[in-house]
Structures are given as C-alpha cells and as structure tokens.
Design a protein around this motif. Sequence first.
Motif, PDB file in Angstrom:
ATOM      1  N   SER A  35       0.819  -1.209   0.000  1.00 47.98           N
ATOM      2  CA  SER A  35       0.000   0.000   0.000  1.00 47.98           C
ATOM      3  C   SER A  35       0.847   1.249   0.000  1.00 47.98           C
ATOM      4  O   SER A  35       1.773   1.374   0.820  1.00 47.98           O
ATOM      5  CB  SER A  35      -0.872   0.039   1.248  1.00 47.98           C
ATOM      6  N   GLY A  36       0.535   2.173  -0.893  1.00 47.93           N
ATOM      7  CA  GLY A  36       1.248   3.443  -0.907  1.00 47.93           C
ATOM      8  C   GLY A  36       2.472   3.447  -1.799  1.00 47.93           C
ATOM      9  O   GLY A  36       3.007   4.509  -2.113  1.00 47.93           O
ATOM     10  N   ALA A  37       2.935   2.266  -2.227  1.00 48.61           N
ATOM     11  CA  ALA A  37       4.097   2.205  -3.115  1.00 48.61           C
ATOM     12  C   ALA A  37       3.699   2.700  -4.499  1.00 48.61           C
ATOM     13  O   ALA A  37       2.545   2.609  -4.899  1.00 48.61           O
ATOM     14  CB  ALA A  37       4.629   0.783  -3.199  1.00 48.61           C
ATOM     15  N   LYS A  38       4.678   3.229  -5.233  1.00 46.54           N
ATOM     16  CA  LYS A  38       4.389   3.778  -6.558  1.00 46.54           C
ATOM     17  C   LYS A  38       4.551   2.698  -7.624  1.00 46.54           C
ATOM     18  O   LYS A  38       5.489   1.901  -7.575  1.00 46.54           O
ATOM     19  CB  LYS A  38       5.345   4.940  -6.842  1.00 46.54           C
ATOM     20  N   LEU A  39       3.628   2.695  -8.582  1.00 47.56           N
ATOM     21  CA  LEU A  39       3.713   1.771  -9.704  1.00 47.56           C
ATOM     22  C   LEU A  39       4.684   2.366 -10.727  1.00 47.56           C
ATOM     23  O   LEU A  39       4.736   3.581 -10.885  1.00 47.56           O
ATOM     24  CB  LEU A  39       2.319   1.638 -10.326  1.00 47.56           C
ATOM     25  N   SER A  81      -4.800   1.538  -0.632  1.00 45.40           N
ATOM     26  CA  SER A  81      -4.499   1.271   0.777  1.00 45.40           C
ATOM     27  C   SER A  81      -4.873  -0.158   1.193  1.00 45.40           C
ATOM     28  O   SER A  81      -4.234  -0.742   2.038  1.00 45.40           O
ATOM     29  CB  SER A  81      -5.179   2.298   1.679  1.00 45.40           C
ATOM     30  N   ARG A  82      -5.930  -0.725   0.610  1.00 47.30           N
ATOM     31  CA  ARG A  82      -6.210  -2.138   0.875  1.00 47.30           C
ATOM     32  C   ARG A  82      -6.450  -2.781  -0.481  1.00 47.30           C
ATOM     33  O   ARG A  82      -7.588  -2.980  -0.880  1.00 47.30           O
ATOM     34  CB  ARG A  82      -7.451  -2.290   1.772  1.00 47.30           C
ATOM     35  N   PRO A  83      -5.356  -3.090  -1.213  1.00 51.30           N
ATOM     36  CA  PRO A  83      -5.501  -3.466  -2.619  1.00 51.30           C
ATOM     37  C   PRO A  83      -6.464  -4.625  -2.832  1.00 51.30           C
ATOM     38  O   PRO A  83      -6.417  -5.635  -2.136  1.00 51.30           O
ATOM     39  CB  PRO A  83      -4.084  -3.837  -3.050  1.00 51.30           C
TER      40      PRO A  83
ATOM     41  N   LEU B  90     -11.558 -10.169  -0.867  1.00 53.86           N
ATOM     42  CA  LEU B  90     -10.740  -9.579   0.198  1.00 53.86           C
ATOM     43  C   LEU B  90      -9.312  -9.297  -0.263  1.00 53.86           C
ATOM     44  O   LEU B  90      -8.461  -8.935   0.543  1.00 53.86           O
ATOM     45  CB  LEU B  90     -10.764 -10.465   1.447  1.00 53.86           C
ATOM     46  N   GLY B  91      -9.047  -9.503  -1.554  1.00 51.18           N
ATOM     47  CA  GLY B  91      -7.720  -9.179  -2.065  1.00 51.18           C
ATOM     48  C   GLY B  91      -6.628 -10.094  -1.525  1.00 51.18           C
ATOM     49  O   GLY B  91      -5.478  -9.691  -1.373  1.00 51.18           O
TER      50      GLY B  91
END
Lengths: 242, 242
Positions: A35-39, A81-83, B90-91
């Motif tokens: 979560s939060g990492a850049k693609l 944040s919650r992929p 739920l990913g």
Amino acid sequence: MENRYFETLKAKDASLPEQVAEQISQLIVERRLESGAKLPNEFELAAQLNVGRGTVREAVKLLVSRNVLVIRRGLGTYIASRPGQVDDPLGFAYYPDQLRLSMDLLEVRANLEPWVAGTAAQRATQENMDALREMCLLVERDILEGRDHLAHDVEFHVRIAQCTQNLVVPELIPIITYAVGLFGKLTGNSLRSETIIDHRAIADAICAHDPDRAEQAMRRHMELNRAELERVAREQRGEIGR
Amino acid sequence: MENRYFETLKAKDASLPEQVAEQISQLIVERRLESGAKLPNEFELAAQLNVGRGTVREAVKLLVSRNVLVIRRGLGTYIASRPGQVDDPLGFAYYPDQLRLSMDLLEVRANLEPWVAGTAAQRATQENMDALREMCLLVERDILEGRDHLAHDVEFHVRIAQCTQNLVVPELIPIITYAVGLFGKLTGNSLRSETIIDHRAIADAICAHDPDRAEQAMRRHMELNRAELERVAREQRGEIGR
C-alpha cells in the motif's frame, strides 16, 4: 508458497487490457509492492509487458475500478491502501430481502464472534488492548453525547478481531457486520445503554486474558442483538401487540 | 426494511458517472431486477436520471467492472449472475505471506465449518441432500480418475453451507476456502483417500440429520487439513527430518 491466483485468471478468455491488468497484478505481488508504493510509469510498463501505452492505460483504469490502484493527479499511480478490497464485497446491497439478510448475518456472527473474543483474550498484546479500550471509549462517548455510534461500533469489533493475530478475521468482521448499519436506525436508542455495558464486559475480559468470560460476554451481546432484531422483524410484519 | 447502502455511498464526493452508477444500482434494487433481467436502455436511463447518454455509458462501464452488469453485444445490458460479487473480494492474492494466510484461513474454517455442518444436518431439505451427494460423487470421481478435484471440493463445502438455509454462509465458504487452491499442489496426492473418507462421513451424517456426528466429522476433516498444512509449512522452512 507460489501465488497461483493470477494464473487461473489468465485461463479465462479475457480482453487484452484484462490480461495486462492481470500481469500488472502479478507484478505487484512479485515485487511485493505494498500500500502506498508507486507503480512504474506507463512507459516502463508498456516496454516491459510489450504492449502499447493505450493498453496499459486501460488496464490501469480497470485496476483502479477494482481498488487495486489509485491515481494521484500529477504524481503517478500508487498501490491502494487495501488493494483488491471493495466496499460490500458480497453484494449484500443487491439482496432483495434485507431483513432476512440481517438475521442470517447475525446468525453467522453469533457463531463466529464468541470464538473471536475468546481467542482475542488469549493472544491480545498490550498494544491491542490499548487500541480496544480506546475504541470502547469512543463508542461510549458517541452514545452518551447522542451521536450515531455505528462506525465506531464496527471498529470496536474489528479491534477485537485484531487481538487474535489472525490475518483473516479482521477482514471478515466488516462484511458480517454489514447489517448493523441497516437496522441501526430501526432499533434506535433502545440498545444504547446495553451496548455500553456489553462492550465494557467484553473489553474487560479480553484485557484480563480470560477467554471464557470474553466468550460468554460476546455471546450475551450477540443474543441481545438477535432479540432486538426479532422484535423489529415482528414489528415489520405488523405482529406487534398480538 | 429500507436499503440505505447506496445513500451512504452518495455522501462521498464522487464523479458524475459514479453518482449515476449508484442511482442505477438503487434502481436495480428498487425494481427488484434479479440476475439475468434486462436493464432499461441508454435512452430511457438518460431521460429518467436526467443526464446525458455519455454519462450513462460511463456509469454502465463502472458497473460492468464491478460485476453488477454484463453487456451482451447486440442484445443489451443485463444484471450479472451474482451482482456486485467479485472473485477474491478480500484481495488475498495481494497478501505477501501466502503460507501464513493459508494457516489463518484454516483457523477460521476450523471454527466455522463444524457449526455449518451441524446446522446443515438440522435443516437440509431432500433437494439439498441430493445436491450434496451428487457433489460428493464428483469429488470422488475426480480423485479416482486422477484429476484435480479442488473446484468440486470447494463446491462440496458450498453445498453443505446451502443446507443451512442461511443466505450468507454459502457466500463466505468460497472466500475462506481461497487457500485450498493455493496449497493444493503442494500437499498433492497425500490427502486424496482421506478426503474421500471424510467427505462421505460428513455427507452421511448430514443426510441422516445427525448434527453431532456431522459436526464431529467436519472437525476431523479440518484437523486433517491443518496437520497437512503444518507439514508443508515445516517443509518450506527446511525443517524436514529434524
């Protein structure tokens, strides 16, 4: 352990953007992007996956609509944040009989949550207990100050689930408490003081590392909710006063 | 009971197509359009919701990506077979530690499925029992003929859940059995004959309306799976032969 989930997806006949979306999902997992990492940007992805930038853009849109990615304008594309998690993942909002749904959800909760509370009492860390106490107070304050306490109420149950250290349980709680929001308005104020008493008893037992007492307290709380829902159901069927 | 879910969605700041998508969702629920029913066409929706056809088209795309609608080329737009439900809701595929996820899922199953089996034994109809027996045979045939039996195995557990008559339980089972597919290849053939014996015992007890025996048989089945997963976990940690 190998992640075989995306492979099985590939087997279905899918459009090119769908296939690329799955390759990007695979890449997120392989590189452990959290979560939060850049693609990586469009150019890199297009080159790496050997497809056009237009296709990458379509694929990214699909992943945004599935809550895997978020686009921050001018900054780039990031892991959500919650992929992969969606609101209402089981489509409960589309069930025609919402009252029956509520009763069936409560049946599931009545069988799962006492175990969750008991396990929480066995495994809670100091940090877990502090977080639980904090949420217990927030629910009480909502109730005493006449505000809607439902959001904090669900979070209280999630924090109990976090005490179990099980990865899955905290994710299941919001799903099975879906109905709380639905019948909250109907049951109204009637359960407010009981909720305060029940929640305190549950939190006290968990913080005392007493699994039996935690399980019992949760069982009583579920029973209270069930009785109230049945009362509402009778009222809806016009059986009041019979 | 009023469906308040979509109202809460509207409160968030959403784009126009998002808002229209929610209005269409609301319309599906209000008119009780079920799986396979046809959605009114673009013109009607645009007129009714007082927006342009382009916006309706965007909104429909969003609902397709969320598995609420399906477009049948040349025919029109229809309600999806399980509206609003997604694979892997739920990913789980994005969890970095798939082995720990599997163990935690199995802990949840071990606490939920014995109750499910016991309740199934109390409430199964003749139709439920026939469907359960049928799937029991399909799993056995897969195993005896050397095919992958995992899809039928999950369906066997879903059919047990259907015996409970609870709307929610059959939807939870595929989620919490997610891990079966992941570690299936690893545990390999070792559990095949035990699976046949366990499944038969569970199906027999349910069809005999014997809740205690059904619960016990399911508990044994879960314990078997747990022991096997722990063996795999030890192997992965290189602890074999210690």
